[in-house]
Structure formats: structure tokens, C-alpha cells
Design an enzyme around this catalytic site. Structure first.
Site, PDB file in Angstrom:
ATOM      1  N   ARG A   1      22.992 -37.617  61.716  1.00 51.17           N
ATOM      2  CA  ARG A   1      21.707 -38.021  62.279  1.00 51.17           C
ATOM      3  C   ARG A   1      20.521 -37.564  61.441  1.00 51.17           C
ATOM      4  NH1 ARG A   1      25.137 -40.422  63.923  1.00 51.17           N
ATOM      5  NH2 ARG A   1      25.838 -40.781  66.058  1.00 51.17           N
TER       6      ARG A   1
ATOM      7  N   SER B   1      19.964 -41.764  73.696  1.00 47.84           N
ATOM      8  CA  SER B   1      20.555 -40.432  73.781  1.00 47.84           C
ATOM      9  C   SER B   1      19.530 -39.400  73.323  1.00 47.84           C
ATOM     10  CB  SER B   1      21.808 -40.364  72.904  1.00 47.84           C
ATOM     11  OG  SER B   1      22.392 -39.089  72.967  1.00 47.84           O
TER      12      SER B   1
ATOM     13  N   GLU C   1      17.517 -35.634  69.405  1.00 53.04           N
ATOM     14  CA  GLU C   1      17.461 -36.858  68.595  1.00 53.04           C
ATOM     15  C   GLU C   1      16.115 -37.521  68.799  1.00 53.04           C
ATOM     16  OE1 GLU C   1      20.415 -39.889  68.673  1.00 53.04           O
ATOM     17  OE2 GLU C   1      22.085 -38.472  68.776  1.00 53.04           O
TER      18      GLU C   1
END
Length: 306
Positions: A177, A228, A298
Site C-alpha cells: 500500500r 477499507s 489507508e
């Protein structure tokens, strides 16, 4: 402000529409956030480069975004210019060598669908991901065991002084990520090229349908969210940790930890950015106290500075 006027006048000469005091709740999937001083939606690379250059030249704060699927703007707003790659900067092109070139504002799901239509495998995981190609490169988006990193052939980007560069695969510095573009946020992704592999069209579609069914079953797709909220902690799943701490359904104002999947925070109606931020902070503190695991976001909060 003089810089506002200078940017507006220069943009008007180039026939680029500038919106003033535009509520960012209209431009993010969480549907929260106060007004940006200026917002523009460039129609092509030339306009995007011009806008970023104008902001840099006038020492005016500027950020580029896609469809706002993982952004939270504060209730006070953003005292600068937001440049949106959506809805115009969205071209997707397929060449004869199984390479797809996608502009930064293109829907990642749309790119996955184009690949499937031409019997190309590798992007099945992207079915249903609400972000844009630019965002997917920025954070090395992934799901169901797939991610962007192995597919990226090269990326064209613009540096803070509006100069263009082409980035080779290894230079993206992809990780879980993350990418070079998170480390150097002044660089703006313009387009990327993805190298895919011929596959069985029926198998590709079946896999995409399976992923779509899993998303419908497990994710709160009926309410506004930013996707998310947390990265996967090593050896754990964020949603499971949050649920074990008894936080499913926990609510602050109009923001709630989803009762369907604890890894999501949803807007139940009338949520403010402050509600969402306070809820994230509560979740993080509770999980840390009860499990010893520090959650990493995130979702990005775009902090306001005057």
C-alpha cells in the site's frame, strides 16, 4: 487573495473552469468535508499541467485527486486549489502488445473490465475497487492476492515544477500500500501503462464475478464510506481486531463502524469530517489498548492549514 485572482484569470484565458468555495463533501465517497478555495476539473494533460504550473508559479497550495475514494477533507475545508482528474481525464487505451495505457482519472474497475473484454488477465482483483488509476498507483492498490506493482510497465508523472518524467517499473518503489508517490507527494501521476497477459475470457469473468459477490456479501456498499480504513497489520486483520474489541456498530455522530465489516467506517447520514476523524482515533486507541496492535490508516486525512 491576489494569487486566487491571478490563477482564475489565467485559467479563464485557457478556457478552464474554476469553481470557488466548492464543498468537498460533493467530491469524496465518504460525503464529508468543507469547501476548497478553488476546484478545477481539467479535460486533458495540457490543462492539468497548466493548473499545477499556475499554482506553483503563484505559490498557491495545490493538490491533485481522483474520485476521493480514500480522502477525508476537514470540515473547515481546504485553503488551496484541488485539481480533480475525474470526470474528464479518464482515457483508457489498448495497444497490440497487451498493454493498457490509462490516464490518472480512469476508473480502475473500468480498466479491469476493458482487460476482461479483451481476454487479458492480471486485473481481476480490481473489479469493484472504487478508486482511480492514479490512486491505485499511489498506494499500490490490491485485493484478493493481486496488486498493481507487477503489472506496471511505466508511469508518466509531473514534478512540482510542471516538468514531465517517465518512471521505470523498479523506480516506483512499490511496497504494501505504498509507492514513491507517497514519499514524494508533490509529484502528480498523469498516466500509467499496464502489461497484462492473455487468458481465458470465461475464467477471467468468472473470477471477477466471484470477487464481486464476495464484496457484496462482506462490504457495506449501501452507505457512503472511504473504503477499507486501515492497512492489514502484520499477522492480523484490522476488521477482526476492531470487531474483537466490541466496536462493530460503535458510533460518533453520523459516523459508524460498519456492522457488516468492522474495517469500514460509514456515513449513516449527516456525518461530519470531525465525526469520522474522532471515530478513527477512538478505534485506534481502543485496539492499541486492548490488543497492543497499532493500526495504520489507508484513508488519508487532508489536514487544513490557513
Amino acid at each position: 487573495m491576489e494569487e486566487n485572482r491571478a490563477i482564475s484569470e489565467a485559467a479563464e484565458k485557457e478556457d478552464i473552469k474554476i469553481y470557488r468555495e466548492e464543498p468537498m463533501s460533493r467530491h469524496t465517497t465518504m460525503r464529508v468535508g468543507g469547501p476548497a478555495a478553488m476546484l478545477a476539473e481539467p479535460r486533458d494533460i495540457r490543462e492539468l499541467v497548466s493548473l499545477v504550473y499556475l499554482a506553483h508559479k503563484n505559490n498557491f497550495r495545490c493538490m491533485v485527486m481522483g474520485n476521493g475514494s480514500n480522502l477525508i477533507f476537514p470540515d473547515e475545508g481546504y485553503r488551496g486549489m484541488v485539481v480533480k482528474t475525474v470526470p474528464h481525464f479518464t482515457g483508457i487505451y489498448l495497444d497490440d502488445n497487451d498493454v493498457i495505457r490509462a490516464e490518472a482519472g480512469a476508473s480502475l474497475a473500468a480498466v479491469a473490465n476493458l482487460a476482461a473484454e479483451h481476454g487479458l488477465t492480471g486485473l481481476e482483483f480490481a473489479q469493484g475497487i472504487p478508486g482511480t488509476v492514479g490512486g491505485a498507483i499511489l498506494m499500490n492498490a490490491g485485493a484478493y492476492g493481486g496488486e498493481m506493482a507487477p503489472l506496471v510497465q511505466r508511469t508518466c508523472y509531473m514534478d512540482p515544477e510542471a516538468k514531465l518524467h517517465m518512471l521505470a517499473p523498479a523506480d516506483h518503489q512499490f511496497g504494501y500500500r505504498t509507492s514513491l508517490f507517497q514519499q514524494k507527494p508533490g509529484n502528480v501521476i498523469l498516466y500509467t501503462e499496464l502489461k497484462l497477459t492473455p487468458g481465458d475470457p470465461q475464467e477471467i469473468r468468472e473470477k471477477m464475478e466471484e470477487y464481486a459477490a464476495r464484496r457484496r456479501e462482506k462490504q457495506p456498499l449501501d452507505l457512503p464510506s472511504a473504503g477499507s480504513v486501515y492497512k492489514r497489520p502484520e499477522g492480523h486483520y484490522a476488521g477482526e481486531l476492531i470487531e474483537k474489541c466490541g466496536l462493530k456498530g460503535y458510533r460518533i455522530g453520523g459516523a459508524m463502524v460498519s456492522e457488516k465489516h468492522a474495517g469500514f467506517i460509514v456515513n449513516c447520514g449527516g456525518a461530519t469530517a470531525e465525526d469520522v476523524i474522532r471515530l478513527m482515533e477512538h478505534v485506534e486507541q481502543t485496539v492499541l489498548e486492548q490488543t497492543g496492535v497499532e493500526l495504520e490508516r489507508e484513508v488519508r486525512v487532508v489536514w487544513h492549514r490557513r
